[in-house]
Design a protein around this motif. Structure first.
Motif, PDB file in Angstrom:
ATOM      1  N   ILE A 176      33.320  56.867  53.939  1.00  0.00           N
ATOM      2  CA  ILE A 176      32.370  56.524  54.997  1.00  0.00           C
ATOM      3  C   ILE A 176      30.993  56.960  54.589  1.00  0.00           C
ATOM      4  CG2 ILE A 176      31.384  57.372  57.283  1.00  0.00           C
ATOM      5  CD1 ILE A 176      34.199  57.185  58.398  1.00  0.00           C
ATOM      6  N   ARG A 177      30.139  55.770  54.831  1.00  0.00           N
ATOM      7  CA  ARG A 177      28.558  55.938  54.264  1.00  0.00           C
ATOM      8  C   ARG A 177      27.624  56.314  55.577  1.00  0.00           C
ATOM      9  NH1 ARG A 177      30.287  56.809  50.407  1.00  0.00           N
ATOM     10  NH2 ARG A 177      30.674  55.826  48.735  1.00  0.00           N
ATOM     11  N   THR A 178      27.883  55.839  56.932  1.00  0.00           N
ATOM     12  CA  THR A 178      27.064  55.765  57.983  1.00  0.00           C
ATOM     13  C   THR A 178      26.639  57.484  58.030  1.00  0.00           C
ATOM     14  OG1 THR A 178      28.054  53.998  58.974  1.00  0.00           O
ATOM     15  CG2 THR A 178      27.173  55.533  60.294  1.00  0.00           C
ATOM     16  N   ARG A 179      25.384  57.393  58.171  1.00  0.00           N
ATOM     17  CA  ARG A 179      24.755  58.875  57.850  1.00  0.00           C
ATOM     18  C   ARG A 179      24.329  59.260  59.384  1.00  0.00           C
ATOM     19  NH1 ARG A 179      21.515  61.468  53.929  1.00  0.00           N
ATOM     20  NH2 ARG A 179      21.760  63.220  54.677  1.00  0.00           N
ATOM     21  N   ALA A 180      24.416  60.423  59.601  1.00  0.00           N
ATOM     22  CA  ALA A 180      23.705  61.154  60.681  1.00  0.00           C
ATOM     23  C   ALA A 180      22.951  62.162  60.388  1.00  0.00           C
ATOM     24  CB  ALA A 180      24.798  61.586  61.739  1.00  0.00           C
ATOM     25  N   VAL A 225      32.753  56.063  69.803  1.00  0.00           N
ATOM     26  CA  VAL A 225      33.016  57.176  69.223  1.00  0.00           C
ATOM     27  C   VAL A 225      32.761  56.572  67.635  1.00  0.00           C
ATOM     28  CG1 VAL A 225      34.462  59.122  68.683  1.00  0.00           C
ATOM     29  CG2 VAL A 225      34.709  58.023  70.981  1.00  0.00           C
ATOM     30  N   VAL A 226      31.783  57.327  67.091  1.00  0.00           N
ATOM     31  CA  VAL A 226      31.411  56.993  65.700  1.00  0.00           C
ATOM     32  C   VAL A 226      31.605  57.951  64.742  1.00  0.00           C
ATOM     33  CG1 VAL A 226      29.383  55.845  64.235  1.00  0.00           C
ATOM     34  CG2 VAL A 226      29.469  55.179  66.654  1.00  0.00           C
ATOM     35  N   ALA A 227      32.363  57.706  63.651  1.00  0.00           N
ATOM     36  CA  ALA A 227      32.312  58.662  62.489  1.00  0.00           C
ATOM     37  C   ALA A 227      31.385  58.590  61.616  1.00  0.00           C
ATOM     38  CB  ALA A 227      33.891  58.344  61.984  1.00  0.00           C
ATOM     39  N   ALA A 228      30.605  59.679  61.354  1.00  0.00           N
ATOM     40  CA  ALA A 228      29.396  59.484  60.773  1.00  0.00           C
ATOM     41  C   ALA A 228      29.244  60.743  59.632  1.00  0.00           C
ATOM     42  CB  ALA A 228      28.044  59.653  61.552  1.00  0.00           C
ATOM     43  N   ARG A 229      28.670  60.539  58.445  1.00  0.00           N
ATOM     44  CA  ARG A 229      28.636  61.409  57.389  1.00  0.00           C
ATOM     45  C   ARG A 229      27.549  62.579  57.941  1.00  0.00           C
ATOM     46  NH1 ARG A 229      31.083  62.486  53.564  1.00  0.00           N
ATOM     47  NH2 ARG A 229      32.140  60.944  53.599  1.00  0.00           N
ATOM     48  N   THR A 230      27.805  63.818  58.144  1.00  0.00           N
ATOM     49  CA  THR A 230      26.995  64.783  58.257  1.00  0.00           C
ATOM     50  C   THR A 230      26.706  65.723  57.345  1.00  0.00           C
ATOM     51  OG1 THR A 230      28.745  65.705  59.644  1.00  0.00           O
ATOM     52  CG2 THR A 230      26.900  64.652  60.694  1.00  0.00           C
ATOM     53  N   ASP A 231      27.406  65.735  56.149  1.00  0.00           N
ATOM     54  CA  ASP A 231      27.363  66.531  55.120  1.00  0.00           C
ATOM     55  C   ASP A 231      27.816  65.636  53.736  1.00  0.00           C
ATOM     56  OD1 ASP A 231      27.430  68.576  53.028  1.00  0.00           O
ATOM     57  OD2 ASP A 231      29.224  69.703  53.754  1.00  0.00           O
ATOM     58  N   GLY A 266      33.405  67.063  69.734  1.00  0.00           N
ATOM     59  CA  GLY A 266      34.068  68.125  68.876  1.00  0.00           C
ATOM     60  C   GLY A 266      33.241  68.976  67.873  1.00  0.00           C
ATOM     61  N   GLU A 267      33.651  69.329  66.783  1.00  0.00           N
ATOM     62  CA  GLU A 267      33.011  70.506  66.149  1.00  0.00           C
ATOM     63  C   GLU A 267      32.324  69.436  65.012  1.00  0.00           C
ATOM     64  OE1 GLU A 267      34.725  74.001  64.409  1.00  0.00           O
ATOM     65  OE2 GLU A 267      36.493  73.601  65.558  1.00  0.00           O
ATOM     66  N   PHE A 268      31.090  69.976  64.807  1.00  0.00           N
ATOM     67  CA  PHE A 268      30.165  69.513  63.798  1.00  0.00           C
ATOM     68  C   PHE A 268      30.883  69.570  62.491  1.00  0.00           C
ATOM     69  CE2 PHE A 268      26.444  69.856  60.681  1.00  0.00           C
ATOM     70  CZ  PHE A 268      25.830  68.779  60.920  1.00  0.00           C
ATOM     71  N   ASN A 269      30.785  68.610  61.597  1.00  0.00           N
ATOM     72  CA  ASN A 269      31.296  68.453  60.245  1.00  0.00           C
ATOM     73  C   ASN A 269      33.048  68.539  60.575  1.00  0.00           C
ATOM     74  OD1 ASN A 269      29.146  67.959  58.646  1.00  0.00           O
ATOM     75  ND2 ASN A 269      28.839  70.108  57.956  1.00  0.00           N
ATOM     76  N   ARG A 270      33.572  68.584  61.392  1.00  0.00           N
ATOM     77  CA  ARG A 270      35.037  68.357  61.370  1.00  0.00           C
ATOM     78  C   ARG A 270      35.601  67.327  61.765  1.00  0.00           C
ATOM     79  NH1 ARG A 270      38.401  72.068  59.491  1.00  0.00           N
ATOM     80  NH2 ARG A 270      39.780  71.832  60.955  1.00  0.00           N
ATOM     81  N   TYR A 301      34.666  65.093  52.939  1.00  0.00           N
ATOM     82  CA  TYR A 301      35.314  65.235  54.377  1.00  0.00           C
ATOM     83  C   TYR A 301      34.265  65.721  55.403  1.00  0.00           C
ATOM     84  CZ  TYR A 301      39.445  64.769  51.637  1.00  0.00           C
ATOM     85  OH  TYR A 301      40.155  64.495  50.532  1.00  0.00           O
ATOM     86  N   GLY A 302      33.027  65.645  54.844  1.00  0.00           N
ATOM     87  CA  GLY A 302      32.067  65.961  56.095  1.00  0.00           C
ATOM     88  C   GLY A 302      31.541  65.212  56.883  1.00  0.00           C
ATOM     89  N   LEU A 303      32.483  65.037  57.963  1.00  0.00           N
ATOM     90  CA  LEU A 303      32.104  63.856  58.833  1.00  0.00           C
ATOM     91  C   LEU A 303      32.031  64.465  60.310  1.00  0.00           C
ATOM     92  CD1 LEU A 303      34.784  61.121  57.976  1.00  0.00           C
ATOM     93  CD2 LEU A 303      32.364  61.208  57.098  1.00  0.00           C
ATOM     94  N   SER A 304      31.115  63.863  61.256  1.00  0.00           N
ATOM     95  CA  SER A 304      31.132  64.359  62.734  1.00  0.00           C
ATOM     96  C   SER A 304      31.126  63.400  63.428  1.00  0.00           C
ATOM     97  CB  SER A 304      29.840  65.034  62.982  1.00  0.00           C
ATOM     98  OG  SER A 304      29.758  66.262  62.258  1.00  0.00           O
ATOM     99  N   LEU A 305      31.723  63.230  64.689  1.00  0.00           N
ATOM    100  CA  LEU A 305      31.998  62.260  65.413  1.00  0.00           C
ATOM    101  C   LEU A 305      30.860  62.062  66.705  1.00  0.00           C
ATOM    102  CD1 LEU A 305      35.901  62.575  66.333  1.00  0.00           C
ATOM    103  CD2 LEU A 305      34.630  61.427  64.755  1.00  0.00           C
ATOM    104  N   LEU A 306      30.174  61.096  66.895  1.00  0.00           N
ATOM    105  CA  LEU A 306      28.907  61.107  67.828  1.00  0.00           C
ATOM    106  C   LEU A 306      29.365  59.776  68.720  1.00  0.00           C
ATOM    107  CD1 LEU A 306      26.058  61.005  65.237  1.00  0.00           C
ATOM    108  CD2 LEU A 306      26.921  62.782  66.505  1.00  0.00           C
TER     109      LEU A 306
END
Ligand SMILES: Cc1cc2nc3c(=O)[nH]c(=O)nc-3n(C[C@H](O)[C@H](O)[C@H](O)COP(=O)(O)OP(=O)(O)OC[C@H]3O[C@@H](n4cnc5c(N)ncnc54)[C@H](O)[C@@H]3O)c2cc1C
Length: 397
Positions: free
Chosen positions: A138-142, A168-174, A226-230, A179-184
């Motif tokens: 995933i490339r979408t970035r937050a 519910v958007v899966a975005a890269r936060t790391d 949920g949890e940031f980066n999880r 695997y560093g994604l978060s759900l926004l």
């Protein structure tokens, strides 16, 4: 086949779902297929009947139903009497639980009541033009900007994508960790959130599968789910249930196609006898009946396991692999037994054939299911040979 896992209350519930599907959904099906989208009112009506997010707590307006068999009944009745593109289950049972299980109390109060009434329609956006099976791509970035995340990127093939009010958007936060994604949770009307095309598909014509774009969308911190980066692990957590939901529908659609075909082959005549009287037809029908019934026994067992909290990801993968492959075989045979009529879109079997093709692709393709199952029997290419032998011994034990 006599269904063993339902009791009288499930059957009463089935009667009310069936009449809802027959009266409120099926009559609109052809128009929705032409328009490429289901009316929002369908969700509102389902909400009035108490069919949305049935698992949610009463304090949010739900029914607190923990027994998954009720959801099974809903999916089966939608497959038989509703509309394949009416993604009520995606709303209720696939995306809703992200809020129900991962949400804070404030988020649940903010969103669940309107999801239960059908005022809010839900979607989940993982897939991107460059990342489908490979969620870690995933490339979408937050980016963290203090009181909000700045969201940039795009998603594609998103079910309920046009109708959705909450995505519910899966975005890269790391950026360093695959695997560093978060759900926004992105809400309808947020500045910079745009919808692209309602995609023209082979089947599921009434389902609004769309592209979504995020251009500097300021997503408030309160919308982190949920949890940031999880996020990656949160997504994986829900996949077993998602695959079981799909499997129930694929099998119900196969059963409905079988029934339609029984009607056809017992009516239609060739060479002075019913199509049903040719040995080829009788054997094909016998094979299909056998496979559907055997599959049903496994799916019902998975439902019971899911109720007990013991459904494993590999059994969910087996359920999805088997039922989606079976659905495509059944649809193909049923079209064949319909002859030329089976190729005409005015015959339901033709549309069912076209709808079925995606079952082997989405919610994890058949190849990904085989990967999961192969690993579960100890065939993991990332492990050493000695580990493989140990795995084989373990799975044989
Ligand atoms: C109608 C529809 C609705 C959808 N709804 C949603 C939605 O609501 N939300 C969402 O996020 N996504 C949704 N999707 C996307 C869907 O989940 C993806 O299309 C699916 O996961 C496959 O990804 P891909 O299309 O990128 O194919 P790819 O991942 O590019 O795969 C192409 C081929 O390569 C195979 N392949 C890939 N990896 C491997 C491997 N490791 N081993 C062997 N073979 C492999 C695949 O099985 C497939 O045959 C939807 C798709 C469709 C068609």
């Amino acid at each position: 086949m006599k269904r063993r896992i339902f009791d009288e209350e499930h059957e009463m519930f089935r009667d009310s779902v069936r009449s809802f599907m027959q009266n409120e959904i099926r009559p609109h099906s052809e128009r929705w297929e032409r328009e490429g989208i289901v009316d929002r009112e369908a969700f509102l009506k389902a909400g009035e009947m108490g069919f949305l997010l049935m698992w949610a707590d009463e304090k949010y307006g739900g029914a607190g139903v923990e027994d998954f068999r009720y959801e099974q009944v809903l999916i089966e009745e939608n497959a038989w009497h509703g509309d394949a593109g009416f993604f009520i289950t995606l709303h209720s049972r696939l995306v809703g639980p992200y809020i129900g299980e991962l949400g804070t109390e404030e988020q649940k109060q903010r969103w669940l009541p309107k999801c239960i009434t059908g005022e809010y329609i839900l979607a989940v956006a993982m897939s991107e033009p460059g990342a489908g099976s490979d969620v870690a791509g995933i490339r979408t970035r937050a980016e963290d900007r203090g009181d909000h995340y700045l969201l940039n990127g795009s998603k594609t093939y998103i079910s309920n994508g046009i109708n959705a009010d909450l995505v519910v958007v899966a975005a890269r936060t790391d950026p360093e960790n695959p695997y560093g994604l978060s759900l926004l949770v992105v809400e309808r009307g947020m500045e910079g959130f745009e919808r692209g095309r309602n995609l023209d598909k082979m089947g599921l014509k009434s389902q609004d599968t769309a592209e979504l774009f995020f251009n500097n969308v300021k997503v408030p911190k309160e919308n982190l789910l949920g949890e940031f980066n999880r996020g990656f692990y949160h997504l994986m957590h829900f996949l077993a249930e998602e695959r079981l939901l799909g499997s129930i529908g694929y099998l119900a659609a196969s059963d409905a196609a079988f029934s339609l075909t029984m009607d056809y082959v017992t009516e239609r005549k060739a060479f002075g006898k019913r199509i049903a009287d040719f040995q080829n037809t009788r054997f094909k029908m016998a094979d299909m009946r056998t496979e559907i019934d055997v599959g049903q026994a496994f799916i019902d067992q998975c439902v019971i396991e899911h109720n007990l909290g013991t459904l494993t990801p590999e059994n969910a993968a087996k359920a999805k692999l088997y039922t989606s492959e079976l659905e495509c075989r059944v649809m193909d045979e049923c079209v064949q037994l319909h002859g030329g009529a089976g190729y005409m879109t005015e015959y339901p079997i033709c549309r069912m054939f076209l709808n079925a093709r995606v079952s082997r692709i989405y919610a994890g393709s058949s190849e990904i299911m085989r990967e999961i199952i192969a690993r579960s029997v100890g065939l993991d290419p990332r492990r050493k040979d000695s580990d493989k032998r140990a795995g084989r011994r373990a799975s044989a034990a």
